[in-house]
Motif scaffolding. Structure first.
Motif, PDB file in Angstrom:
ATOM      1  N   ILE A   8     -48.855 -14.045 -54.912  1.00  0.00           N
ATOM      2  CA  ILE A   8     -47.711 -13.520 -54.152  1.00  0.00           C
ATOM      3  C   ILE A   8     -48.219 -12.943 -52.843  1.00  0.00           C
ATOM      4  O   ILE A   8     -49.093 -12.070 -52.840  1.00  0.00           O
ATOM      5  CB  ILE A   8     -46.975 -12.450 -54.966  1.00  0.00           C
ATOM      6  N   THR A  10     -48.570 -10.745 -49.354  1.00  0.00           N
ATOM      7  CA  THR A  10     -48.254  -9.360 -48.992  1.00  0.00           C
ATOM      8  C   THR A  10     -47.448  -9.324 -47.710  1.00  0.00           C
ATOM      9  O   THR A  10     -47.520 -10.221 -46.874  1.00  0.00           O
ATOM     10  CB  THR A  10     -49.538  -8.532 -48.802  1.00  0.00           C
ATOM     11  N   LYS A  11     -46.691  -8.263 -47.567  1.00  0.00           N
ATOM     12  CA  LYS A  11     -45.886  -8.051 -46.357  1.00  0.00           C
ATOM     13  C   LYS A  11     -46.739  -7.374 -45.294  1.00  0.00           C
ATOM     14  O   LYS A  11     -47.473  -6.430 -45.589  1.00  0.00           O
ATOM     15  CB  LYS A  11     -44.668  -7.169 -46.672  1.00  0.00           C
ATOM     16  N   ALA A  95     -42.516 -11.419 -46.428  1.00  0.00           N
ATOM     17  CA  ALA A  95     -43.748 -11.950 -47.023  1.00  0.00           C
ATOM     18  C   ALA A  95     -43.784 -13.469 -47.011  1.00  0.00           C
ATOM     19  O   ALA A  95     -44.854 -14.070 -46.848  1.00  0.00           O
ATOM     20  CB  ALA A  95     -43.881 -11.439 -48.456  1.00  0.00           C
ATOM     21  N   ASN A 117     -45.961  -4.702 -51.770  1.00  0.00           N
ATOM     22  CA  ASN A 117     -47.359  -5.016 -51.485  1.00  0.00           C
ATOM     23  C   ASN A 117     -48.276  -4.601 -52.632  1.00  0.00           C
ATOM     24  O   ASN A 117     -49.284  -5.241 -52.895  1.00  0.00           O
ATOM     25  CB  ASN A 117     -47.796  -4.329 -50.194  1.00  0.00           C
ATOM     26  N   SER A 120     -47.986  -7.291 -55.158  1.00  0.00           N
ATOM     27  CA  SER A 120     -48.677  -8.475 -54.632  1.00  0.00           C
ATOM     28  C   SER A 120     -50.179  -8.319 -54.764  1.00  0.00           C
ATOM     29  O   SER A 120     -50.890  -9.257 -55.153  1.00  0.00           O
ATOM     30  CB  SER A 120     -48.286  -8.679 -53.167  1.00  0.00           C
ATOM     31  N   SER A 123     -51.259  -8.942 -58.299  1.00  0.00           N
ATOM     32  CA  SER A 123     -51.283 -10.358 -58.690  1.00  0.00           C
ATOM     33  C   SER A 123     -52.533 -11.047 -58.158  1.00  0.00           C
ATOM     34  O   SER A 123     -53.134 -11.894 -58.830  1.00  0.00           O
ATOM     35  CB  SER A 123     -50.023 -11.059 -58.195  1.00  0.00           C
ATOM     36  N   LYS A 124     -52.954 -10.669 -56.944  1.00  0.00           N
ATOM     37  CA  LYS A 124     -54.175 -11.253 -56.377  1.00  0.00           C
ATOM     38  C   LYS A 124     -55.407 -10.757 -57.137  1.00  0.00           C
ATOM     39  O   LYS A 124     -56.336 -11.535 -57.414  1.00  0.00           O
ATOM     40  CB  LYS A 124     -54.282 -10.889 -54.897  1.00  0.00           C
ATOM     41  N   ASP A 172     -37.195 -11.272 -48.972  1.00  0.00           N
ATOM     42  CA  ASP A 172     -38.206 -11.074 -50.009  1.00  0.00           C
ATOM     43  C   ASP A 172     -37.934  -9.855 -50.874  1.00  0.00           C
ATOM     44  O   ASP A 172     -38.476  -9.731 -51.971  1.00  0.00           O
ATOM     45  CB  ASP A 172     -39.604 -10.982 -49.383  1.00  0.00           C
ATOM     46  N   LEU A 181     -39.891 -12.891 -58.930  1.00  0.00           N
ATOM     47  CA  LEU A 181     -41.312 -12.539 -58.886  1.00  0.00           C
ATOM     48  C   LEU A 181     -41.739 -11.806 -60.155  1.00  0.00           C
ATOM     49  O   LEU A 181     -42.867 -11.972 -60.635  1.00  0.00           O
ATOM     50  CB  LEU A 181     -41.587 -11.680 -57.650  1.00  0.00           C
ATOM     51  N   CYS A 185     -44.694 -13.211 -62.708  1.00  0.00           N
ATOM     52  CA  CYS A 185     -45.865 -12.460 -63.178  1.00  0.00           C
ATOM     53  C   CYS A 185     -45.954 -12.491 -64.706  1.00  0.00           C
ATOM     54  O   CYS A 185     -47.044 -12.664 -65.274  1.00  0.00           O
ATOM     55  CB  CYS A 185     -45.791 -11.021 -62.686  1.00  0.00           C
TER      56      CYS A 185
END
Length: 933
Positions: A8, A10-11, A95, A117, A120, A123-124, A172, A181, A185
């Protein structure tokens, strides 16, 4: 087996400078921001640090810390007030469409961007941990668990955003996108767990369990695909940037949440009305949609595949062939166009998914060929139709972890709560605290009243029985073995003592009248003060600032005088009030003469009953002698003294507990979800329950005292009926001792208490009369100024002014020359009498200075007369700040507040000079709350 995880994005955001707005707000409230500079600086730097952080534990901690402090900022500071003049602009970019820029003044928009964020980033970080977990060893197992947990926590954060932030200004943050989202996840969390179980089942003994987990994974991805399927063939070059005002659940309607983005592309799009609310509005890449659809069909196929393997192991070959055929059918139904989009996704790990598809299809074809051959040659079982197959049951192994259940957030939040703007309390919370303080004060006053009544009852009984002095004299005479001589019946009271009693009796009515008048005048002054407060709030003129300062000084003078009243009224406390009432009836009264009488046995003339020695125990036989009776009385008196001491200690503990009780955090946390009335009716009584234990213990002590007092009366009656004791009581030595004791008591009362008390009441009544005139003149001045302001407004509208308006005004008609306070202050000339009320020989309201905390203090005594018109402007009004150290004891605060309720006061320590009103006032944080009803 390995798969690819969708990351996902990030903003992006622009810098925000928190320093100036926060400094301006805190400066306007507290007058000094040096205490908060470190917090403000670190908070502003933290906002800069979160931009571009790595997807690791450090970056996640920084986001948690910033969001935690944002929440505390929203609790402890009125953000609309901060943003009222110098508006803070929060700029965040979409995003999924980085060119789309959105700006808002609202703090919830900043919170939503930070939380997006944060999820996000998680998730990363989960993707990195999943890659790390592919390595063998214990570290790989730990990394895999962390990856699953991070994805579930990210889903919980998205869930919180979707429930707490509505009417998003960017696509978003749209609720449908956020829900998508969250489901993504959860789907990816279940997916990697699913593959882990498949890899771990080398002997294929968990086929049925794996089938259910695969079905659950397929359901997750099907749910995601249903909300984004319309974007499969969408043109991602078209940017939909519709903007709306974002509102946080529970915000007041008065909060300013306005959108300042005037981009013409952000206009309302009527075509969107046809889309269901569950459809994603963000511009997702078509490869995302393709991956989601391919995975949903792939894991559904795996579910049928593992069901077929389970049936094969159960020797149900016909059913196994049917399920495997259904699995192959699902794989073949995957659109080739979607497979091509997956391969063009731009990431290397997408080939893991394609490899899994190819391997699964090949394995299916081989397995089906073998089973069909065996069934044709050996088993000859009927293969059921595919449409009659029962779908595998799903099993959901992915559990959402809410933001409140995240240990790291709880740890960061606790640290921030104790270290970020700790002493800042909002104005509305400070007002609620003042109400709660009054509730505690009332509770304490009720307990003090009960203790006072019990102490007064005990004092009355001891005074009537002349104990313990009479018992001591009897014991001394009996032990001396002297010849007892009878005394005369007449009592010769000294003429000087009679004169003192006459003086007290003559002024008793005047003293009672002055005390009642003080309470009456104080109530009238409070009423005028409240009226002035209301007029100043309802109307703002050029001179309102001066009037407001004068009103504060008037309140301060009244407050200081109330403290002096406490000292004055303490001169005639509960132990001396009964003596004052007796002396007030004069030297000829029966009550006065009874002070010198020896108490007689109430049953002296009644015939005594015969008591059989056989019916008495050892203690009763012992009590037949006067020595045993005296010892029993001494024990009771000692127990009563211990009880009284325990009551005082318990009261002091209660005062300390009430003083240390602080529920500001509880009120701040509940102020968003409960109204003020709910807080007062629900939270206040619940919090006050913690003091019930003191009330119960005091009640128990009072009951025990009542029992001991009854025993004391009975034992004293028994002792007084003893012939030997009767002879002692009628002796001249005993009567002389009683006379000497009462004479000394009356002299001490007259010299040390009554003279100062009577003179103080007289001066106090005069003082309050002058203070009432001052308050009434101030009220008239405010009314005249209000009328003048209205006349000026009409004049500016070219309506003219009435010629009598100026003549009726008590103030100067020239706005450039504001009137002084002395214009409505009734001064009198003369010298200041030391130790009494100020009768306006000096101005009763001295200039207010500012102490180290920015709180007003007062100079009560001065050496010269000064005009109130020359005073300097005081510091700002009391800030809603919880002091780090208490400035006074709790009982002093309760006493001051009690004065306005007419409750009895506790004695207060006198100054070294012995005077009543020569001590300066001490700043109390809740001082002005005594003037609120």
């Amino acid at each position: 087996m390995k798969t690819n995880l969708l990351l996902i994005p990030t903003k992006k955001t622009d810098d925000v400078n928190w320093t100036k707005p926060l400094n301006n707000y805190l400066l306007s409230i507290y007058g000094n921001t040096s205490e908060f500079q470190q917090d403000i600086t670190s908070f502003n730097k933290l906002r800069q640090d979160i931009q571009g952080v790595n997807a690791d534990s450090t970056g996640i901690s920084l986001y948690f810390k910033y969001f935690s402090q944002l929440e505390l900022l929203d609790l402890r500071i009125s953000f609309p007030t901060v943003n009222k003049h110098r508006k803070l602009t929060f700029t965040w970019y979409d995003a999924f469409s980085p060119a789309a820029q959105h700006k808002q003044y609202a703090l919830p928009f900043e919170k939503a961007g930070v939380l997006f964020n944060l999820a996000s980033l998680m998730s990363k970080a989960a993707s990195l941990k999943y890659t790390e977990s592919q390595r063998s060893g214990s570290s790989g197992e730990s990394a895999f668990k962390e990856a699953v947990q991070l994805l579930q926590q990210a889903a919980g954060i998205f869930q919180f955003v979707g429930e707490s932030f509505l009417h998003a200004p960017s696509n978003d943050l749209n609720p449908a996108t956020i829900m998508f989202l969250k489901n993504l996840c959860l789907a990816q969390s279940q997916e990697i767990f699913n593959l882990k179980v498949i890899d771990g089942d080398v002997e294929q003994k968990k086929n049925l369990l794996i089938s259910k987990i695969c079905r659950g994974t397929a359901n997750h991805y099907e749910r995601c695909f249903s909300s984004c399927s319309h974007l499969l063939n969408a043109d991602t070059s078209i940017s939909d940037q519709s903007t709306f005002a974002i509102v946080e659940a529970g915000l007041d309607e008065d909060d300013e949440l306005e959108d300042i983005d005037n981009d013409p592309t952000d206009e309302y799009n009527p075509d969107k009305q046809g889309l269901p609310d569950s459809r994603v509005t963000a511009r997702l890449d078509s490869s995302w949609v393709a991956v989601i659809q391919v995975k949903s069909m792939y894991y559904l196929s795996l579910s049928y595949f593992f069901t077929g393997l389970h049936l094969e192991s159960s020797h149900k070959y016909g059913d196994a062939i049917a399920y495997l055929s259904k699995s192959l059918e699902l794989i073949n139904d995957i659109p080739s166009s979607n497979v091509k989009k997956v391969s063009k996704g731009g990431r290397e790990d997408v080939y893991d998914l394609l490899d899994n598809l190819k391997y699964h299809k090949d394995a299916l074809e081989i397995k089906l060929k073998e089973l069909n051959k065996d069934n044709d040659l050996v088993y000859h079982e009927i293969v059921p139709s595919l449409v009659t197959l029962v779908e595998p049951k799903p099993l959901d192994s992915s559990k959402l972890i809410s933001i409140k259940e995240i240990d790291l957030f709880a740890k960061v939040n606790e640290h921030s709560y104790e270290n970020f703007l700790k002493n800042v309390v909002p104005m509305d919370i400070h007002e609620l605290l003042s109400y709660y303080s009054e509730e505690k004060s009332q509770f304490l006053r009720n307990e003090l009243d009960e203790v006072d009544v019990s102490n007064e009852e005990l004092s009355s009984v001891l005074e009537y029985l002349k104990l313990p002095k009479a018992l001591t004299q009897i014991k001394e005479i009996l032990q001396s073995n002297e010849l007892i001589s009878s005394g005369g019946s007449d009592i010769s009271v000294d003429a000087t003592l009679l004169a003192k009693v006459n003086e007290i009796a003559q002024k008793f009515h005047t003293d009672s009248t002055n005390r009642a008048r003080i309470s009456e005048l104080r109530g009238k002054i409070l009423s005028v003060v409240n009226e002035c407060d209301g007029m100043l709030k309802a109307s703002i003129t050029e001179r309102s600032g001066q009037f407001r300062e004068d009103l504060i000084r008037l309140k301060k003078s009244l407050y200081d005088t109330a403290n002096s009243d406490a000292k004055l009224f303490a001169l005639i406390d509960e132990d001396k009030s009964s003596l004052h009432a007796i002396l007030g009836k004069g030297p000829e009264s029966t009550e006065f003469k009874s002070l010198f009488d020896v108490p007689h046995n109430a049953i002296q003339n009644q015939p005594s009953e015969e008591i059989s020695l056989l019916d008495m125990d050892d203690s009763q036989i012992k009590n037949m002698s006067y020595d045993g009776q005296i010892a029993s009385l001494e024990n009771i008196l000692n127990d009563l003294n211990v009880l009284k001491s325990n009551k005082n200690k318990l009261v002091e503990r209660l005062k300390q507990e009430i003083h240390n009780d602080d529920i500001s955090e509880i009120l701040m946390l509940n102020s968003r979800v409960k109204s003020k009335n709910e807080i007062k009716s629900v939270i206040f009584p619940e919090e006050l329950k913690r003091f019930n234990v003191f009330s119960e213990q005091l009640d128990d002590l009072i009951k025990r005292q009542s029992v001991l007092v009854n025993d004391l009366r009975e034992q004293w009656t028994i002792l007084s009926s003893n012939p030997k004791v009767k002879e002692v009581q009628m002796s001249k030595k005993f009567r002389d001792g009683v006379f000497k004791q009462q004479t000394q008591r009356i002299n001490d009362f007259y010299d040390n208490c009554w003279k100062r008390y009577s003179l103080g009441l007289e001066k106090g009544a005069e003082y309050y009369s002058q203070l009432l005139k001052l308050a009434e003149n101030l009220k008239r001045a405010i009314e005249n100024d209000k009328a003048s302001s209205l006349s000026g407004s009409m004049s500016s509208m070219s309506l003219g002014s009435h010629p009598t308006v100026e003549s009726n005004r008590g103030y100067s008609p020239n706005p450039s020359a504001p009137p002084t306070f002395s214009q409505y202050t009734p001064y009198a000339q003369g010298s200041q009498k030391e130790g009494m009320y100020q009768t306006f020989n000096q101005p009763p309201l001295q200039p207010m200075m500012s102490d180290t905390h920015g709180a007003p203090s007062v100079q009560r005594q001065g050496t010269g007369s000064s005009s109130l018109s020359s005073y300097s402007r005081p510091a700002p009004a009391l800030p809603p700040k919880r002091p780090s150290q208490p400035s006074m004891e709790m009982h002093n605060q309760v006493q001051a507040s009690s004065l306005f309720e007419g409750a009895p006061q506790q004695p207060k320590a006198q100054s070294s000079s012995g005077l009543i009103y020569d001590e300066p006032s001490t700043y109390q944080p809740d001082m002005y709350n005594f003037f609120k009803k």
